[in-house]
Design a protein around this motif. Structure first.
Motif, PDB file in Angstrom:
ATOM      1  N   SER A  67      69.333  43.460  36.542  1.00  0.00           N
ATOM      2  CA  SER A  67      69.876  44.786  36.856  1.00  0.00           C
ATOM      3  C   SER A  67      68.878  45.913  36.648  1.00  0.00           C
ATOM      4  CB  SER A  67      71.118  45.061  35.994  1.00  0.00           C
ATOM      5  OG  SER A  67      72.091  44.062  36.187  1.00  0.00           O
ATOM      6  N   GLU A  68      67.942  45.723  35.706  1.00  0.00           N
ATOM      7  CA  GLU A  68      67.048  46.814  35.350  1.00  0.00           C
ATOM      8  C   GLU A  68      65.598  46.570  35.749  1.00  0.00           C
ATOM      9  OE1 GLU A  68      67.694  47.757  31.205  1.00  0.00           O
ATOM     10  OE2 GLU A  68      69.808  47.199  31.380  1.00  0.00           O
ATOM     11  N   GLY A  69      65.300  45.356  36.239  1.00  0.00           N
ATOM     12  CA  GLY A  69      63.935  45.062  36.678  1.00  0.00           C
ATOM     13  C   GLY A  69      62.917  45.194  35.580  1.00  0.00           C
ATOM     14  N   HIS A  70      63.322  44.912  34.334  1.00  0.00           N
ATOM     15  CA  HIS A  70      62.444  45.110  33.189  1.00  0.00           C
ATOM     16  C   HIS A  70      61.454  43.959  33.038  1.00  0.00           C
ATOM     17  CE1 HIS A  70      61.185  46.313  29.161  1.00  0.00           C
ATOM     18  NE2 HIS A  70      61.376  45.079  28.779  1.00  0.00           N
ATOM     19  N   ASN A  71      60.174  44.243  33.242  1.00  0.00           N
ATOM     20  CA  ASN A  71      59.082  43.304  32.958  1.00  0.00           C
ATOM     21  C   ASN A  71      59.259  41.963  33.680  1.00  0.00           C
ATOM     22  OD1 ASN A  71      56.589  42.826  31.719  1.00  0.00           O
ATOM     23  ND2 ASN A  71      57.554  41.679  30.055  1.00  0.00           N
ATOM     24  N   CYS A  72      59.645  42.001  34.948  1.00  0.00           N
ATOM     25  CA  CYS A  72      59.721  40.757  35.721  1.00  0.00           C
ATOM     26  C   CYS A  72      58.317  40.166  35.855  1.00  0.00           C
ATOM     27  CB  CYS A  72      60.300  41.030  37.112  1.00  0.00           C
ATOM     28  SG  CYS A  72      61.923  41.828  37.075  1.00  0.00           S
ATOM     29  N   CYS A  82      62.654  39.708  40.897  1.00  0.00           N
ATOM     30  CA  CYS A  82      63.324  39.858  39.594  1.00  0.00           C
ATOM     31  C   CYS A  82      64.576  38.996  39.511  1.00  0.00           C
ATOM     32  CB  CYS A  82      63.687  41.321  39.367  1.00  0.00           C
ATOM     33  SG  CYS A  82      62.274  42.374  38.943  1.00  0.00           S
ATOM     34  N   GLN A  83      65.301  38.842  40.615  1.00  0.00           N
ATOM     35  CA  GLN A  83      66.503  38.027  40.573  1.00  0.00           C
ATOM     36  C   GLN A  83      66.166  36.567  40.302  1.00  0.00           C
ATOM     37  OE1 GLN A  83      69.784  39.170  40.647  1.00  0.00           O
ATOM     38  NE2 GLN A  83      70.033  37.074  39.895  1.00  0.00           N
ATOM     39  N   ALA A  84      65.077  36.101  40.880  1.00  0.00           N
ATOM     40  CA  ALA A  84      64.651  34.717  40.622  1.00  0.00           C
ATOM     41  C   ALA A  84      64.265  34.543  39.149  1.00  0.00           C
ATOM     42  CB  ALA A  84      63.478  34.347  41.529  1.00  0.00           C
ATOM     43  N   ASP A  85      63.605  35.543  38.588  1.00  0.00           N
ATOM     44  CA  ASP A  85      63.250  35.483  37.165  1.00  0.00           C
ATOM     45  C   ASP A  85      64.512  35.490  36.297  1.00  0.00           C
ATOM     46  OD1 ASP A  85      60.660  35.570  38.055  1.00  0.00           O
ATOM     47  OD2 ASP A  85      60.355  37.690  37.563  1.00  0.00           O
ATOM     48  N   ALA A  86      65.487  36.331  36.702  1.00  0.00           N
ATOM     49  CA  ALA A  86      66.748  36.378  35.957  1.00  0.00           C
ATOM     50  C   ALA A  86      67.476  35.039  36.033  1.00  0.00           C
ATOM     51  CB  ALA A  86      67.641  37.499  36.506  1.00  0.00           C
ATOM     52  N   ASP A  87      67.459  34.414  37.194  1.00  0.00           N
ATOM     53  CA  ASP A  87      68.107  33.103  37.341  1.00  0.00           C
ATOM     54  C   ASP A  87      67.433  32.061  36.453  1.00  0.00           C
ATOM     55  OD1 ASP A  87      69.830  34.229  39.156  1.00  0.00           O
ATOM     56  OD2 ASP A  87      68.739  33.512  40.922  1.00  0.00           O
ATOM     57  N   ALA A  88      66.096  32.132  36.377  1.00  0.00           N
ATOM     58  CA  ALA A  88      65.368  31.178  35.531  1.00  0.00           C
ATOM     59  C   ALA A  88      65.719  31.382  34.059  1.00  0.00           C
ATOM     60  CB  ALA A  88      63.859  31.336  35.749  1.00  0.00           C
TER      61      ALA A  88
END
Length: 832
Positions: A237-242, A247-253
């Motif tokens: 949601s905040e794109g913090h330090n992707c 960023c969504q792929a990083d969040a999913d991981a």
């Protein structure tokens, strides 16, 4: 860069104004619509219509209509001829009042439709919808208070409770965290979120220490819903330090890593033999009343509710808003607050100059003010006093120029205020008495007030400290409007940074009375809820509940307090029903600590109820926070409730350890501060009541040992002893009769070369050793004390160094003082 930033901001404000006009007709709860610069001067609306028909209409106008009727608030849509409800219409205040009553609840301002609508994102003028909602709720509260309405009356309703279910509990040890979540944190968060990072940021998720990283991450992971974890939301949601372009792929991981960690944790099954209530989450509670606060003269208020991003909003509603920009090592607290850390990148929260200017205008207008804060100092070793106080709240221009400062020096609160009797730095400061040790490293309510008659006063936890201002009668003078409000540091950053947490801050443009301060302390801080635990299925009484007042105490625990019994069915009759041994359960098991209600033994009945409730205890208990307020599930267990009973088998107490033998005991320990003072007095013959000695002792006693254990030694202990030794030795050498008797044979009236021959050295060294060391037995020193010959060698070497360049009589006397201080201020005095 400044010009570019202003140009971009002006363009953004213009675009936002267009968005405002296009959004007014929408009833959606979509994202926050940021309309104007909150620090822009807010225009006023001159009302020329019919006069208010009643005093209540007038109070509505002053509290609600005046701040909301402008075009950049609600006037562009809900004004004359606008969309319903036209609660800020300018043609007739009485009709506006009628319309406002359709969207306002004076008994519960926060529940007003006017508030909840804005909280959903409708026409907010700040970047946070919650901040706008809080401001409007404050306007309605002011109206309700002025009109004599009962504000925030608590209405008990049946909660959406549930059966106590099985759940997963965050383990105390990292376990599989090390191979699932930790690699992401270590690889992608360590540049900032470690103690050793150039710009260290808490929480220390990326620490090279697995245990530290796990402790920081555990409340930011949801085992029941990994995708809703804070670690995931920061990316999604905040794109913090992707760490990639997606960023969504990083969040999913990250979510999958947390899910893998959760899969490794076994499910905790509730013991089927327990007598249990229904279960609740913190969000199922009823908001407890925050009424009773005295807020009539607040001009800046910070409740720190946002919990994210880098702005702490001023929700006083007094324009311009003095919002605080967070920088350096600052961390949001989930219990509402910010934590400032002075290690690494010093943390601070600072308002812009134009937002801070209202402090100058509104405080100098009344000539008095109050600073009210709920704080948690990290320790009691910060600050050196006076101008070197660690800055908690400051309105200043630099390290050496200020309007006011609330600060910390060790166990003391300091209050600096620029007046007709102080310098430009607000000195001399008013401080709490050293011996009282008012400041403690725990949650405290501190208020400092100033008025021209009584001067400065300090209140801690609702009580006046009794510290009288020697400058009473001074007036505020030559305050600067160019300064800025800053928390935790100076405006430019300095060695005066403060470490601790601030959970609430308000600035009033009046000196609060002692009664008002006590009332605000009694109200408390943070969100508080009534959790109603359903026990109807256990005692066969419809609508029977046991309620606790619950709040998140800090990032590590919840406070459960003052339980009472009630029924929501007004017709229900409660026969005498025994209740014994109430315990609090979290996530499928009883909490291992904090069970102060386990000893409760009483009887529920209709006859025992007063005003619809029966008080069970006036105590409180802190229960461990496990997965966070969004996830933790609470329930109650009973040793006995009505006909239900749980036979509790207490665990066998552990076998006592073998008593220590005398050989296991340390042969040395630390002298306490009082013993050190007495030792130095006896060793120098200078009385403890000597003015200079007594003053120094009061300053350094807090950095001397309070326990004899050698393991508790810190460097500050030795420094405190040294400072006190210098005071005693200076007093000894400056007293001509005392020094002549003490250093018999030493000539204090000749220069260095003549004074420190072999006889002169012996005349200085021998009496010091004689007073410091135990008497020799049979010509031999005690085994447990220093070797006198070794000390003589060291002291002669010290005198050689100091006397090598020669010098006059004054220098000779200073060498005697230094030799005395080096001897008596050594570890020989500290150890016993």
């Amino acid at each position: 860069m400044t010009y570019l930033r202003r140009s971009l901001f002006a363009s953004f404000a213009t675009l936002a104004a267009v968005m405002l006009l296009s959004a007014c007709g929408s009833d959606s709860g979509s994202g926050v619509q940021k309309n104007v610069d909150p620090n822009e001067d807010v225009p006023t609306v001159n009302y020329t219509g019919p006069a208010p028909q009643t005093d209540d209409v007038q109070q509505f106008k002053l509290a609600v209509w005046d701040p909301l009727a402008t075009e950049n608030r609600c006037g562009s849509c809900h004004g004359t001829g606008g969309q319903e409800p036209t609660f800020v219409r300018a043609d007739d205040i009485n009709l506006a009042y009628s319309q406002a009553n359709t969207v306002v609840d004076l008994a519960s301002p926060a529940s007003s439709r006017m508030v909840t609508k804005v909280a959903e994102g409708h026409n907010c003028w700040q970047a946070s919808a919650d901040a706008c909602a809080d401001i409007i709720a404050g306007y309605i509260e002011s109206w309700a208070s002025a009109s004599g309405a009962v504000v925030n009356r608590v209405v008990f309703e049946a909660p959406n409770d549930q059966d106590v279910g099985s759940s997963k509990i965050m383990p105390s040890e990292p376990g599989e965290f090390s191979s699932t979540v930790y690699p992401f944190l270590r690889d992608y968060c360590s540049e900032c979120h470690t103690r050793s990072a150039p710009t260290a940021q808490q929480p220390y998720l990326g620490s090279p220490s697995l245990d530290i990283a796990y402790e920081a991450a555990r409340t930011r992971m949801r085992l029941d819903a990994p995708a809703e974890s804070r670690l995931v939301q920061r990316l999604a949601s905040e794109g913090h330090n992707c760490w990639s372009d997606d960023c969504q792929a990083d969040a999913d991981a990250m979510a999958q890593a947390i899910a893998d960690f959760a899969d490794s944790i076994p499910v905790t099954e509730i013991d089927p033999d327990l007598v249990v209530s229904r279960a609740l989450g913190l969000g199922d509670g009823i908001v407890a009343s925050n009424g009773g606060r005295v807020d009539s003269h607040i001009i800046a208020k910070y409740e720190f509710k946002t919990g994210k991003d880098s702005i702490a909003y001023d929700t006083s509603g007094v324009e311009p808003a003095a919002n605080l920009n967070l920088s350096g090592d600052v961390e949001w607290m989930s219990s509402w607050g910010i934590r400032l850390n002075s290690s690494g990148a010093d943390g601070k929260a600072q308002a812009a100059t134009n937002g801070s200017r209202k402090l100058h205008e509104l405080l100098t207008a009344t000539g008095e003010y109050s600073i009210e804060a709920w704080v948690i100092p990290d320790n009691v070793t910060q600050g050196d006093g006076g101008a070197d106080t660690a800055r908690i709240v400051s309105y200043s221009g630099s390290n050496d120029v200020r309007n006011f400062t609330l600060g910390q020096t060790l166990y003391n609160y300091d209050f600096l205020n620029r007046s007709s009797e102080t310098d430009v730095n607000g000195l001399p400061a008013l401080s709490t008495n050293d011996a009282d040790e008012r400041l403690q490293a725990t949650l405290q309510h501190v208020v400092v007030t100033f008025d021209p008659v009584d001067g400065r006063q300090i209140f801690v936890n609702g009580e006046f400290t009794g510290d009288a201002d020697p400058l009473a009668g001074a007036a505020m003078e030559e305050w600067s409007e160019t300064f800025a409000l800053v928390l935790g540091n100076e405006v430019s950053g300095s060695e005066y940074a403060w470490s601790g947490s601030i959970r609430f801050l308000a600035i009033h443009n009046r000196a609060l009375s002692a009664e008002a301060i006590s009332a605000n302390f009694d109200v408390g801080v943070g969100a508080r809820y009534f959790l109603l635990f359903n026990i109807s299925h256990l005692i066969d009484v419809e609508g029977a509940y046991i309620s606790f007042e619950v709040q998140q105490f800090d990032d590590y625990g919840y406070l459960f307090a003052e339980p009472f019994f009630l029924t929501l069915d007004g017709e229900a009759s409660v026969p005498p029903t025994p209740v014994e041994g109430i315990r609090i359960g979290v996530n499928g098991r009883e909490s291992p600590t904090g069970q102060v209600f386990a000893a409760l033994d009483t009887e529920l009945s209709t006859e025992a109820m007063v005003d619809g409730r029966q008080t069970l205890s006036g105590q409180g208990a802190v229960i461990e926070l496990q997965q966070g307020p969004a996830s933790d599930q609470f329930f109650l267990t009973f040793d006995r409730l009505g006909e239900h009973e749980f036979v509790r088998v207490e665990a066998e107490p552990p076998t006592p350890a073998e008593p220590a033998t005398i050989e296991d005991q340390p042969t040395m320990g630390l002298r306490s501060f009082a013993a050190i003072n007495a030792t130095l007095s006896a060793a120098t013959t200078v009385p403890k009541t000597h003015a200079a000695v007594a003053e120094t002792y009061q300053k350094v006693r807090q950095q001397m040992p309070i326990e004899p254990q050698v393991s508790g030694f810190v460097a500050a202990h030795q420094m405190g002893v040294t400072q006190l030794a210098v005071a005693y030795c200076s007093a000894l050498v400056s007293d001509t009769s005392r020094r002549s008797e003490y250093f018999a044979g030493f000539n204090f009236n000749v220069d260095v070369a003549a004074a420190f021959d072999s006889d002169g050295r012996s005349a200085v060294i021998e009496p010091l050793l004689r007073h410091l060391l135990a008497a020799e037995i049979d010509g031999q020193p005690l085994d447990s004390q220093a070797d006198p010959d070794a000390l003589r060698t060291e002291l002669n070497g010290l005198i050689d160094t100091m006397a090598g360049g020669g010098g006059d009589v004054q220098r000779a006397n200073r060498i005697v003082t230094a030799t005395c201080a080096a001897t008596l201020g050594s570890v020989l005095t500290l150890l016993q």
